[in-house]
Design a protein around this motif. Structure first.
Motif, PDB file in Angstrom:
ATOM      1  N   GLN A  34       0.816  -1.206   0.000  1.00  0.00           N
ATOM      2  CA  GLN A  34       0.000   0.000   0.000  1.00  0.00           C
ATOM      3  C   GLN A  34       0.855   1.264   0.000  1.00  0.00           C
ATOM      4  OE1 GLN A  34      -3.414   0.079  -0.244  1.00  0.00           O
ATOM      5  NE2 GLN A  34      -3.185  -2.129  -0.586  1.00  0.00           N
ATOM      6  N   GLU A  35       2.157   1.116   0.322  1.00  0.00           N
ATOM      7  CA  GLU A  35       3.040   2.287   0.363  1.00  0.00           C
ATOM      8  C   GLU A  35       3.192   2.885  -1.030  1.00  0.00           C
ATOM      9  OE1 GLU A  35       4.137  -0.550   3.632  1.00  0.00           O
ATOM     10  OE2 GLU A  35       3.759  -0.702   1.464  1.00  0.00           O
ATOM     11  N   HIS A  36       3.348   4.211  -1.066  1.00  0.00           N
ATOM     12  CA  HIS A  36       3.536   4.910  -2.329  1.00  0.00           C
ATOM     13  C   HIS A  36       5.026   5.060  -2.639  1.00  0.00           C
ATOM     14  CE1 HIS A  36      -0.680   6.910  -2.816  1.00  0.00           C
ATOM     15  NE2 HIS A  36      -0.748   5.636  -2.524  1.00  0.00           N
ATOM     16  N   ILE A  37       5.362   4.991  -3.920  1.00  0.00           N
ATOM     17  CA  ILE A  37       6.744   5.100  -4.385  1.00  0.00           C
ATOM     18  C   ILE A  37       6.956   6.493  -4.980  1.00  0.00           C
ATOM     19  CG2 ILE A  37       8.435   4.201  -6.047  1.00  0.00           C
ATOM     20  CD1 ILE A  37       7.070   1.506  -5.863  1.00  0.00           C
ATOM     21  N   PRO A  38       8.059   7.176  -4.625  1.00  0.00           N
ATOM     22  CA  PRO A  38       8.314   8.517  -5.187  1.00  0.00           C
ATOM     23  C   PRO A  38       8.300   8.486  -6.711  1.00  0.00           C
ATOM     24  CG  PRO A  38       9.858   8.033  -3.412  1.00  0.00           C
ATOM     25  CD  PRO A  38       9.114   6.753  -3.684  1.00  0.00           C
ATOM     26  N   SER A  39       7.750   9.529  -7.288  1.00  0.00           N
ATOM     27  CA  SER A  39       7.639   9.586  -8.742  1.00  0.00           C
ATOM     28  C   SER A  39       9.007   9.498  -9.414  1.00  0.00           C
ATOM     29  CB  SER A  39       6.936  10.876  -9.168  1.00  0.00           C
ATOM     30  OG  SER A  39       7.653  12.022  -8.720  1.00  0.00           O
ATOM     31  N   ARG A  97      16.234  -7.927  -7.506  1.00  0.00           N
ATOM     32  CA  ARG A  97      17.430  -7.246  -7.016  1.00  0.00           C
ATOM     33  C   ARG A  97      17.619  -5.901  -7.721  1.00  0.00           C
ATOM     34  NH1 ARG A  97      22.469 -10.859  -7.648  1.00  0.00           N
ATOM     35  NH2 ARG A  97      20.951 -12.244  -6.646  1.00  0.00           N
ATOM     36  N   ARG A  98      17.393  -5.893  -9.037  1.00  0.00           N
ATOM     37  CA  ARG A  98      17.544  -4.638  -9.774  1.00  0.00           C
ATOM     38  C   ARG A  98      16.451  -3.637  -9.394  1.00  0.00           C
ATOM     39  NH1 ARG A  98      20.830  -0.910 -11.331  1.00  0.00           N
ATOM     40  NH2 ARG A  98      20.205   0.198 -13.240  1.00  0.00           N
ATOM     41  N   PHE A  99      15.226  -4.109  -9.224  1.00  0.00           N
ATOM     42  CA  PHE A  99      14.139  -3.236  -8.781  1.00  0.00           C
ATOM     43  C   PHE A  99      14.496  -2.588  -7.453  1.00  0.00           C
ATOM     44  CE2 PHE A  99      10.130  -2.180  -6.792  1.00  0.00           C
ATOM     45  CZ  PHE A  99       9.307  -1.778  -7.837  1.00  0.00           C
ATOM     46  N   ARG A 100      15.031  -3.382  -6.521  1.00  0.00           N
ATOM     47  CA  ARG A 100      15.421  -2.855  -5.214  1.00  0.00           C
ATOM     48  C   ARG A 100      16.570  -1.854  -5.342  1.00  0.00           C
ATOM     49  NH1 ARG A 100      14.438  -6.074  -0.366  1.00  0.00           N
ATOM     50  NH2 ARG A 100      12.926  -7.724  -0.769  1.00  0.00           N
ATOM     51  N   GLU A 101      17.544  -2.152  -6.199  1.00  0.00           N
ATOM     52  CA  GLU A 101      18.685  -1.246  -6.384  1.00  0.00           C
ATOM     53  C   GLU A 101      18.214   0.136  -6.831  1.00  0.00           C
ATOM     54  OE1 GLU A 101      21.133  -3.134  -9.256  1.00  0.00           O
ATOM     55  OE2 GLU A 101      22.043  -4.567  -7.841  1.00  0.00           O
ATOM     56  N   ILE A 102      17.299   0.157  -7.775  1.00  0.00           N
ATOM     57  CA  ILE A 102      16.807   1.439  -8.288  1.00  0.00           C
ATOM     58  C   ILE A 102      16.022   2.167  -7.212  1.00  0.00           C
ATOM     59  CG2 ILE A 102      15.256   2.504  -9.967  1.00  0.00           C
ATOM     60  CD1 ILE A 102      16.052   0.256 -11.908  1.00  0.00           C
ATOM     61  N   LEU A 103      15.131   1.470  -6.533  1.00  0.00           N
ATOM     62  CA  LEU A 103      14.304   2.102  -5.504  1.00  0.00           C
ATOM     63  C   LEU A 103      15.152   2.577  -4.322  1.00  0.00           C
ATOM     64  CD1 LEU A 103      11.503   2.923  -4.673  1.00  0.00           C
ATOM     65  CD2 LEU A 103      11.074   0.592  -3.877  1.00  0.00           C
ATOM     66  N   ASP A 107      14.742   5.719  -1.810  1.00  0.00           N
ATOM     67  CA  ASP A 107      14.192   5.430  -0.487  1.00  0.00           C
ATOM     68  C   ASP A 107      14.611   4.021  -0.085  1.00  0.00           C
ATOM     69  OD1 ASP A 107      12.561   4.796   1.753  1.00  0.00           O
ATOM     70  OD2 ASP A 107      11.102   6.308   1.129  1.00  0.00           O
ATOM     71  N   PRO A 108      15.730   3.868   0.642  1.00  0.00           N
ATOM     72  CA  PRO A 108      16.216   2.534   1.017  1.00  0.00           C
ATOM     73  C   PRO A 108      15.205   1.727   1.824  1.00  0.00           C
ATOM     74  CG  PRO A 108      17.917   4.183   1.363  1.00  0.00           C
ATOM     75  CD  PRO A 108      16.656   4.935   1.053  1.00  0.00           C
ATOM     76  N   GLU A 109      14.428   2.401   2.663  1.00  0.00           N
ATOM     77  CA  GLU A 109      13.451   1.676   3.481  1.00  0.00           C
ATOM     78  C   GLU A 109      12.381   1.042   2.601  1.00  0.00           C
ATOM     79  OE1 GLU A 109      10.362   2.459   7.204  1.00  0.00           O
ATOM     80  OE2 GLU A 109      11.865   3.958   6.664  1.00  0.00           O
ATOM     81  N   LEU A 110      11.892   1.788   1.616  1.00  0.00           N
ATOM     82  CA  LEU A 110      10.904   1.236   0.698  1.00  0.00           C
ATOM     83  C   LEU A 110      11.484   0.079  -0.113  1.00  0.00           C
ATOM     84  CD1 LEU A 110       8.962   4.279  -0.841  1.00  0.00           C
ATOM     85  CD2 LEU A 110       8.094   2.553   0.743  1.00  0.00           C
ATOM     86  N   ALA A 111      12.747   0.209  -0.491  1.00  0.00           N
ATOM     87  CA  ALA A 111      13.380  -0.828  -1.312  1.00  0.00           C
ATOM     88  C   ALA A 111      13.325  -2.187  -0.639  1.00  0.00           C
ATOM     89  CB  ALA A 111      14.827  -0.448  -1.617  1.00  0.00           C
ATOM     90  N   GLY A 112      13.413  -2.201   0.694  1.00  0.00           N
ATOM     91  CA  GLY A 112      13.380  -3.462   1.415  1.00  0.00           C
ATOM     92  C   GLY A 112      12.033  -4.148   1.389  1.00  0.00           C
ATOM     93  N   LEU A 113      11.000  -3.454   0.920  1.00  0.00           N
ATOM     94  CA  LEU A 113       9.660  -4.023   0.885  1.00  0.00           C
ATOM     95  C   LEU A 113       9.340  -4.702  -0.435  1.00  0.00           C
ATOM     96  CD1 LEU A 113       7.688  -1.069   2.554  1.00  0.00           C
ATOM     97  CD2 LEU A 113       8.608  -3.126   3.651  1.00  0.00           C
ATOM     98  N   ALA A 114      10.145  -4.460  -1.467  1.00  0.00           N
ATOM     99  CA  ALA A 114       9.874  -5.042  -2.784  1.00  0.00           C
ATOM    100  C   ALA A 114      10.018  -6.556  -2.738  1.00  0.00           C
ATOM    101  CB  ALA A 114      10.831  -4.454  -3.822  1.00  0.00           C
ATOM    102  N   ALA A 115       9.194  -7.245  -3.494  1.00  0.00           N
ATOM    103  CA  ALA A 115       9.257  -8.709  -3.551  1.00  0.00           C
ATOM    104  C   ALA A 115       8.651  -9.178  -4.867  1.00  0.00           C
ATOM    105  CB  ALA A 115       8.506  -9.328  -2.380  1.00  0.00           C
ATOM    106  N   HIS A 116       9.167 -10.277  -5.376  1.00  0.00           N
ATOM    107  CA  HIS A 116       8.613 -10.836  -6.605  1.00  0.00           C
ATOM    108  C   HIS A 116       7.764 -12.062  -6.271  1.00  0.00           C
ATOM    109  CE1 HIS A 116      11.961 -13.685  -6.121  1.00  0.00           C
ATOM    110  NE2 HIS A 116      11.301 -14.482  -6.941  1.00  0.00           N
TER     111      HIS A 116
END
Length: 354
Positions: free
Chosen positions: A40-45, A288-294, A298-307
């Protein structure tokens, strides 16, 4: 490269990049569906713009895509100071599961057939043209094909779905029933008139031709980065997104006809096996690449990504009950855009209002 173009020139020794691909809107919704679907978290544009840059999309085109997705109700936006962020609209968990299962379980089996058709006939007054058009749109989304102007058929039992559709639209002059073709034993004229199987077959074959080289390369090198010829995380993200962006149109275009109504050598099974192999095997490096970009924003948001994978989604429990929600309305409009668009070709013959 700009607009809906995807970088086409591979680096020496690299896996082939995606061919000219979908528009930025579809690329972005594929990316969010693959790595952010449950969040539900929003990602910076700025992070979303950078993600699309991986596919050769310019900043201007990326930001235009974000605005269009918000206007269509497929994304929501929020602001924190001067930062604008975007996320998927809130919706009930049964809707989330239903949409995921539909996409990733589609084509796993060819449905059995009892030899009966669901037949819909209707008469809508001339002064209710909008209602008539909406009824036809709804029948297309239920994978009915048009035999005559007001006679539509499906080899699946869609009786309850049609009844719900006509009640929702307030259409009283409609009849839905189950029937067998009894004039003769030749079934070919029915699907030939209602559905363009040839066009759909050609689309599956193009899908196979486009993505087979990737599967062959993965078979030789393995999906994980680190080997001399294996894909990097950036390549994995591009390739995985490309094949899912192409695959996700088929549940809309393909009416999932029973085997009795399909020509020999139907290519959907091969196309699905190819998609599962590439999509599932590239999940970890692509994430991993999705997390690297995010993480750059926002490093905290990056930790929430999952496939997720075809296997994982197939194991999810299918919702027992479904209701037509606001999110269904927005995705229905998206699917109708596809059916009415150039890429649908001649597949749905009951196109316009008459």
């Amino acid at each position: 490269m700009d607009g809906g173009q995807v970088a086409a020139s591979p680096e020496p020794g690299s896996l082939p990049r995606a061919r000219q691909g979908a528009e930025p809107q579809r690329l972005l919704t594929t990316l969010l569906g693959d790595y952010w679907f449950w969040r539900q978290e929003h990602i910076p544009s700025a992070a979303l713009v950078r993600l699309l840059e991986e596919f050769g999309i310019s900043e201007a085109s990326a930001r235009a895509a974000l605005r269009r997705l918000v206007s269509r109700g497929l994304l929501t936006s929020s602001r924190n100071g001067r930062t604008t962020a975007y996320g998927l609209p809130p919706r009930a968990s049964d809707v989330i599961v239903a949409h995921m299962r539909r996409l990733l379980t589609f084509g796993a089996v060819t449905p059995p057939w009892d030899g009966e058709w669901t037949v819909v006939t209707f008469s809508v007054p001339e002064d209710q043209r909008d209602t008539r058009r909406t009824l036809r749109d709804g029948l297309r989304l239920l994978h009915f094909g048009m035999i005559f102007d007001a006679v539509w058929v499906s080899p699946h039992d869609r009786t309850d779905d049609v009844v719900e559709l006509t009640r929702r639209l307030g259409v009283r002059g409609a009849v839905v029933f189950r029937a067998r073709k009894v004039a003769d034993d030749d079934l070919a004229p029915v699907p030939a008139r209602a559905f363009d199987v040839t066009a759909l077959r050609e689309r599956y074959l193009r899908f196979i031709d486009t993505h087979r080289p990737v599967a062959e390369r993965l078979a030789m090198s393995g999906p994980m980065p680190g080997s001399m010829s294996g894909p990097s995380p950036a390549e994995a993200l591009r390739l995985r997104t490309a094949i899912m962006t192409d695959w996700r149109v088929f549940p809309t275009l393909d009416p999932d006809l029973p085997a009795e109504l399909l020509p020999a050598g139907w290519p959907r099974d091969e196309a699905r096996r190819l998609c599962v192999r590439i999509y599932d095997s590239l999940g970890e490096p692509a994430e991993r690449r999705f997390r690297e970009i995010l993480a750059g924003f926002d490093p905290e948001l990056a930790g929430l990504a999952a496939h997720h994978t075809f296997t994982q989604v197939s194991a999810l429990e299918s919702p027992v009950t479904r209701r037509h929600t606001a999110f269904d309305e927005t995705t229905d409009r998206d699917r109708l855009d596809l059916l009415g668009g150039e890429e649908a070709g001649a597949w749905r013959k009951g196109g316009g209002d008459r």
